[in-house]
Write a protein that holds these residues in place. Structure first.
Motif, mmCIF file in Angstrom:
data_model
loop_
_atom_site.group_PDB
_atom_site.id
_atom_site.type_symbol
_atom_site.label_atom_id
_atom_site.label_comp_id
_atom_site.label_asym_id
_atom_site.label_seq_id
_atom_site.Cartn_x
_atom_site.Cartn_y
_atom_site.Cartn_z
ATOM 1 N N UNK A 23 63.786 87.295 -83.111
ATOM 2 C CA UNK A 23 63.611 86.251 -84.125
ATOM 3 C C UNK A 23 62.153 85.796 -84.089
ATOM 4 N N UNK A 24 61.282 86.568 -84.728
ATOM 5 C CA UNK A 24 59.862 86.242 -84.737
ATOM 6 C C UNK A 24 59.608 85.018 -85.612
ATOM 7 N N UNK A 25 58.757 84.102 -85.159
ATOM 8 C CA UNK A 25 58.510 82.889 -85.957
ATOM 9 C C UNK A 25 57.763 83.149 -87.255
ATOM 10 N N UNK A 26 56.973 84.238 -87.303
ATOM 11 C CA UNK A 26 56.235 84.562 -88.517
ATOM 12 C C UNK A 26 55.814 86.027 -88.472
ATOM 13 N N UNK A 27 55.280 86.494 -89.594
ATOM 14 C CA UNK A 27 54.898 87.896 -89.708
ATOM 15 C C UNK A 27 53.772 88.270 -88.750
ATOM 16 N N UNK A 28 52.797 87.395 -88.589
ATOM 17 C CA UNK A 28 51.665 87.708 -87.717
ATOM 18 C C UNK A 28 52.107 87.914 -86.272
ATOM 19 N N UNK A 29 53.102 87.159 -85.833
ATOM 20 C CA UNK A 29 53.619 87.339 -84.470
ATOM 21 C C UNK A 29 54.291 88.703 -84.344
ATOM 22 N N UNK A 30 55.038 89.091 -85.362
ATOM 23 C CA UNK A 30 55.685 90.402 -85.346
ATOM 24 C C UNK A 30 54.650 91.526 -85.332
ATOM 25 N N UNK A 31 53.573 91.345 -86.071
ATOM 26 C CA UNK A 31 52.498 92.343 -86.093
ATOM 27 C C UNK A 31 51.831 92.444 -84.722
ATOM 28 N N UNK A 32 51.619 91.295 -84.068
ATOM 29 C CA UNK A 32 51.046 91.315 -82.720
ATOM 30 C C UNK A 32 51.964 92.069 -81.761
ATOM 31 N N UNK A 33 53.269 91.932 -81.974
ATOM 32 C CA UNK A 33 54.222 92.646 -81.127
ATOM 33 C C UNK A 33 54.090 94.154 -81.318
ATOM 34 N N UNK A 34 53.877 94.583 -82.554
ATOM 35 C CA UNK A 34 53.669 96.012 -82.820
ATOM 36 C C UNK A 34 52.429 96.504 -82.086
ATOM 37 N N UNK A 35 51.341 95.743 -82.185
ATOM 38 C CA UNK A 35 50.106 96.131 -81.498
ATOM 39 C C UNK A 35 50.335 96.237 -79.994
ATOM 40 N N UNK A 36 51.094 95.281 -79.476
ATOM 41 C CA UNK A 36 51.330 95.240 -78.028
ATOM 42 C C UNK A 36 52.086 96.478 -77.554
ATOM 43 N N UNK A 37 53.183 96.826 -78.241
ATOM 44 C CA UNK A 37 53.978 97.960 -77.763
ATOM 45 C C UNK A 37 53.246 99.284 -77.977
#
Length: 230
Positions: free
Chosen positions: A33-47
């Motif tokens: 449950x990502x709070x916003x799109x930018x957080x989800x994008x950061x998660x993609x970069x991280x993995x």
């Protein structure tokens, strides 16, 4: 994911218990449950930095911006992309996925275009799955709005059916996306006008009628095995 040090600890601990694979990452994204799109994008970069692939990540509860980003990172089109774009009620999201090569006439979620059957007698342990339903004949119900399951007592088969993406859009009562799918090549089927009248809106019914919908169709025509299983 905003706390990279914490995420490092989580990955290191989980990785010490069993080998993480891309599917594990995809499951985490599916329920996250990502709070916003930018957080989800950061998660993609991280993995990706950790060396995991992103081809199995689905767009559940994601935005067009998120989809654009993962496509730009090389993620291939997934069968479920068009369904989640339709469910977002964002026509630009739908256009984006169609531009990636999605079939506007595909079935929802897995993209399968036909029903499949599972024989009740082939369980390896000798048991009969859904045995309690044997005396109910054709019990049909929706599962997670994704798949219909029908039990046919006489043939001992469980039939699975996934609705068409256009049917899914009609159920969402979004006439704009229904028109977009039709304009991009989705075929009008016998049940579409009845489905629009029962499950959707006046505007959606007008769209499918203008596209040549059959007035004689019935709602049950949208689930092909109902006529078989009676």
């Amino acid at each position: 994911i905003c706390d990279r040090e914490l995420m490092d600890m989580v990955f290191e601990y989980t990785g010490s218990k069993y080998e993480l694979i891309d599917y594990d990452i995809a499951k985490a994204f599916y329920i996250a449950d990502f709070p916003d799109t930018q957080t989800a994008i950061k998660a993609v970069d991280y993995i990706m930095e950790r060396g995991y692939g992103i081809d199995l990540i689905e767009f559940r509860y994601k935005t067009r911006e998120f989809a654009e980003y993962v496509y730009s990172k090389g993620r291939a089109l997934c069968p479920s992309d068009l369904t989640y774009a339709v469910l977002s009620c964002d026509p630009d999201f739908v256009d984006l996925v169609l531009d990636q090569g999605a079939d506007p006439d595909q079935n929802a979620f897995d993209g399968l275009t036909s029903t499949c059957a599972w024989n009740l007698s082939i369980e390896s342990d000798g048991s009969e799955p859904f045995a309690g339903w044997r005396d109910r004949k054709a019990q049909t119900y929706p599962v997670d709005y994704r798949t219909f399951i029908d039990v046919h007592a006489d043939s001992k088969e469980v039939r699975f059916f996934t609705p068409r993406i256009l049917t899914k859009a009609i159920w969402c009562a979004d006439s704009g996306i229904v028109k977009l799918l039709i304009d991009r090549g989705a075929d009008i089927r016998k049940s579409d006008f009845a489905a629009a009248c029962i499950e959707s809106s006046y505007a959606t019914a007008e769209v499918v009628l203008a596209a040549g919908a059959d007035l004689s169709g019935t709602y049950s025509d949208s689930v092909p095995f109902w006529g078989i299983a009676q």
